[in-house]
Design an enzyme around this catalytic site. Structure first.
Site, short mmCIF file in Angstrom:
data_model
loop_
_atom_site.label_atom_id
_atom_site.label_comp_id
_atom_site.label_asym_id
_atom_site.label_seq_id
_atom_site.Cartn_x
_atom_site.Cartn_y
_atom_site.Cartn_z
N HIS A 110 0.85 -1.20 0.00
CA HIS A 110 0.00 0.00 0.00
C HIS A 110 0.88 1.26 0.00
CE1 HIS A 110 -3.24 2.77 1.37
NE2 HIS A 110 -2.25 3.32 2.06
N GLU A 111 1.91 1.25 0.84
CA GLU A 111 2.82 2.42 0.87
C GLU A 111 3.56 2.55 -0.46
OE1 GLU A 111 2.25 4.44 3.09
OE2 GLU A 111 1.21 3.11 4.50
N HIS A 123 1.54 4.43 -2.83
CA HIS A 123 1.68 5.89 -2.73
C HIS A 123 2.90 6.37 -3.53
CE1 HIS A 123 -1.56 6.62 -0.01
NE2 HIS A 123 -1.05 5.93 1.00
ZN LIG Z 1 -1.94 5.23 2.69
#
Ligand SMILES: [Zn+2]
Length: 221
Positions: free
Chosen positions: A95-96, A99
């Site tokens: 998830h990071e 980003h």
């Molecule tokens: Zn996030």
């Protein structure tokens, strides 16, 4: 009655969101992935597959303190997700990395959110004064300022939603495409990320309720 609901609803939603993420995280952090790689390795693989080579992956203290820092080009993972090999660790780490991909492709909502951070920080610092002076002492000017402050915070929480859900979507796609995750492991990652996503929905509901609370209070008498 309305005022009471504006206090109770975000409180209940917030407690529910927190219990949902802690339940999902503790469940899926006990399930190891078949790949046997760590969260840090998963984040590195996802970024490499997306042509990202300039992001440093570091460990940060705390529980679920994972974040991506666009200005410092740094992906920070908590110890349990950096070294962890569970479905939850891989999900959060990817998830990071999602980003970082948003940053690379110039994803609009991420840029808008980043631009709002300075004004959001100022708004947050004003909050104690507004709550004390406006709410408890009924200073009308502070009440008006409170509306402005909560408007800023609500917009910030709103723009955070597409940023977070898009990062989770990218994480799922990249984990499966890169072969880190088998199809049968996907539900564990998805459950963890959905639960994490809901905490942002709860934060938005809370800001919105506070905004409406101040609007109603400033219109009284
Ligand atoms: Zn996030």
């Amino acid at each position: 009655m309305t005022l009471l609901l504006l206090i109770l609803i975000p409180m209940i939603v917030g407690i529910w969101a927190q219990s949902r993420i802690s339940t999902a995280y503790s469940k899926w952090s006990k399930v190891p992935s078949h790949s046997g790689i760590t969260g840090a390795e998963a984040a590195a693989t996802v970024m490499r597959n997306s042509g990202i080579y300039d992001i440093e992956i570091v460990v940060v203290p705390g529980h679920l303190t994972d974040h991506y820092h666009p200005l410092e080009k740094r992906l920070a993972l908590s110890r349990e997700n950096f070294y962890g090999k569970s479905l939850a660790a891989l999900g959060v780490a990817a998830h990071e990395a999602g980003h970082a991909i948003q940053d690379k492709v110039g994803y609009g909502p991420l840029k808008f959110r980043a631009a709002l951070i300075p004004v959001t920080n100022i708004a947050s610092q004003l909050l104690p004064f507004i709550i004390f002076g406006g709410l408890f002492m009924g200073m009308f000017g502070l009440m008006k300022l409170g509306i402005g402050v909560y408007l800023v915070l609500t917009i910030f929480q709103l723009i955070t939603l597409p940023v977070e859900f898009d990062a989770s979507r990218r994480a799922k796609v990249e984990l499966i495409n890169s072969g880190i995750l088998t199809k049968s492991e996907a539900p564990g990652v998805i459950d963890t990320l959905n639960a994490a996503g809901f905490t942002y929905v709860a934060a938005f509901i809370s800001s919105l309720a506070n905004l409406l609370f101040f609007v109603l209070m400033s219109r009284r008498d």
